[in-house]
Each structure stands twice: as C-alpha cells, then as structure tokens.
Write a protein that holds these residues in place. Structure first.
Motif, PDB file in Angstrom:
ATOM      1  N   TYR A   5       0.852  -1.188   0.000  1.00 36.55           N
ATOM      2  CA  TYR A   5       0.000   0.000   0.000  1.00 36.55           C
ATOM      3  C   TYR A   5       0.886   1.236   0.000  1.00 36.55           C
ATOM      4  O   TYR A   5       1.772   1.389   0.833  1.00 36.55           O
ATOM      5  CB  TYR A   5      -0.912  -0.001   1.230  1.00 36.55           C
ATOM      6  N   SER A  13       1.038   5.955   9.164  1.00 35.82           N
ATOM      7  CA  SER A  13       1.003   4.512   8.967  1.00 35.82           C
ATOM      8  C   SER A  13       1.770   4.070   7.728  1.00 35.82           C
ATOM      9  O   SER A  13       1.787   2.897   7.404  1.00 35.82           O
ATOM     10  CB  SER A  13      -0.447   4.038   8.852  1.00 35.82           C
ATOM     11  N   LEU A  18       1.841  -2.215   5.032  1.00 32.36           N
ATOM     12  CA  LEU A  18       0.441  -2.505   4.730  1.00 32.36           C
ATOM     13  C   LEU A  18       0.335  -2.993   3.293  1.00 32.36           C
ATOM     14  O   LEU A  18       1.172  -2.670   2.456  1.00 32.36           O
ATOM     15  CB  LEU A  18      -0.417  -1.259   4.926  1.00 32.36           C
ATOM     16  N   TRP A  42      -4.446  -9.022   7.443  1.00 32.64           N
ATOM     17  CA  TRP A  42      -3.040  -8.647   7.562  1.00 32.64           C
ATOM     18  C   TRP A  42      -2.922  -7.175   7.967  1.00 32.64           C
ATOM     19  O   TRP A  42      -2.172  -6.828   8.858  1.00 32.64           O
ATOM     20  CB  TRP A  42      -2.308  -8.901   6.245  1.00 32.64           C
ATOM     21  N   ASN A  43      -3.673  -6.314   7.293  1.00 36.58           N
ATOM     22  CA  ASN A  43      -3.607  -4.881   7.584  1.00 36.58           C
ATOM     23  C   ASN A  43      -4.123  -4.553   8.985  1.00 36.58           C
ATOM     24  O   ASN A  43      -3.737  -3.537   9.565  1.00 36.58           O
ATOM     25  CB  ASN A  43      -4.376  -4.076   6.539  1.00 36.58           C
ATOM     26  N   ASP A  44      -4.990  -5.403   9.540  1.00 37.69           N
ATOM     27  CA  ASP A  44      -5.527  -5.173  10.881  1.00 37.69           C
ATOM     28  C   ASP A  44      -4.591  -5.645  11.987  1.00 37.69           C
ATOM     29  O   ASP A  44      -4.793  -5.305  13.152  1.00 37.69           O
ATOM     30  CB  ASP A  44      -6.888  -5.862  11.045  1.00 37.69           C
ATOM     31  N   GLU A  47       1.292  -3.519  14.250  1.00 32.16           N
ATOM     32  CA  GLU A  47       2.553  -3.346  13.513  1.00 32.16           C
ATOM     33  C   GLU A  47       3.665  -4.234  14.069  1.00 32.16           C
ATOM     34  O   GLU A  47       4.479  -4.758  13.323  1.00 32.16           O
ATOM     35  CB  GLU A  47       2.979  -1.881  13.559  1.00 32.16           C
ATOM     36  N   ARG A  50       3.343  -7.579  12.352  1.00 35.17           N
ATOM     37  CA  ARG A  50       3.697  -7.522  10.930  1.00 35.17           C
ATOM     38  C   ARG A  50       5.191  -7.363  10.714  1.00 35.17           C
ATOM     39  O   ARG A  50       5.729  -7.795   9.692  1.00 35.17           O
ATOM     40  CB  ARG A  50       2.972  -6.360  10.245  1.00 35.17           C
TER      41      ARG A  50
END
Length: 67
Positions: A5, A13, A18, A42-44, A47, A50
């Motif tokens: 993203y 962010s 993302l 995944w985005n939720d 951090e 991830r």
C-alpha cells in the motif's frame, strides 16, 4: 499478487508494511473472498506482529498478541 500500500500523501502509517486491498465489485459476496479477507486481516494486525523478524517470532506474537 501482493501489492504494498502506497498512500497518496504522507501518513503516520506509511512505514507499517500494509498491503493494498483491491476494490471488490459486489460488496457482500466479493468482500468475503479469501484474497480480500486475508489482506484485510493482515492490515488489521498490530505493527509489531507484521514487523516480526522471523516466522517463529511472527507465530509467537500471533499466539500471544497482548503479552
């Protein structure tokens, strides 16, 4: 295919790894498709999860997200 993203403007962010979620044609049916749900999940993730250094670290953080 996974696409990072990239926001149009600078956001806090933007450094959080993302993934871009493709637009779905049908709101109810396509949003439940695995390809879209996996990206949203995944985005939720926090951090910290991830950005895990290894697969074992990633799994450990997933099992204990609040420790």
């Amino acid at each position: 295919m996974l696409t990072p993203y990239e926001p149009v403007s600078s956001l806090r962010s933007s450094g959080g790894i993302l993934l871009a979620v493709p637009k779905s044609r049908l709101k109810s049916k396509d949003d439940r498709a695995f390809a879209i749900r996996a990206l949203l999940l995944w985005n939720d993730l926090p951090e910290e999860i991830r950005l895990a250094d290894s697969v074992s670290s990633f799994k450990s953080h997933l099992k204990n997200p609040f420790l």
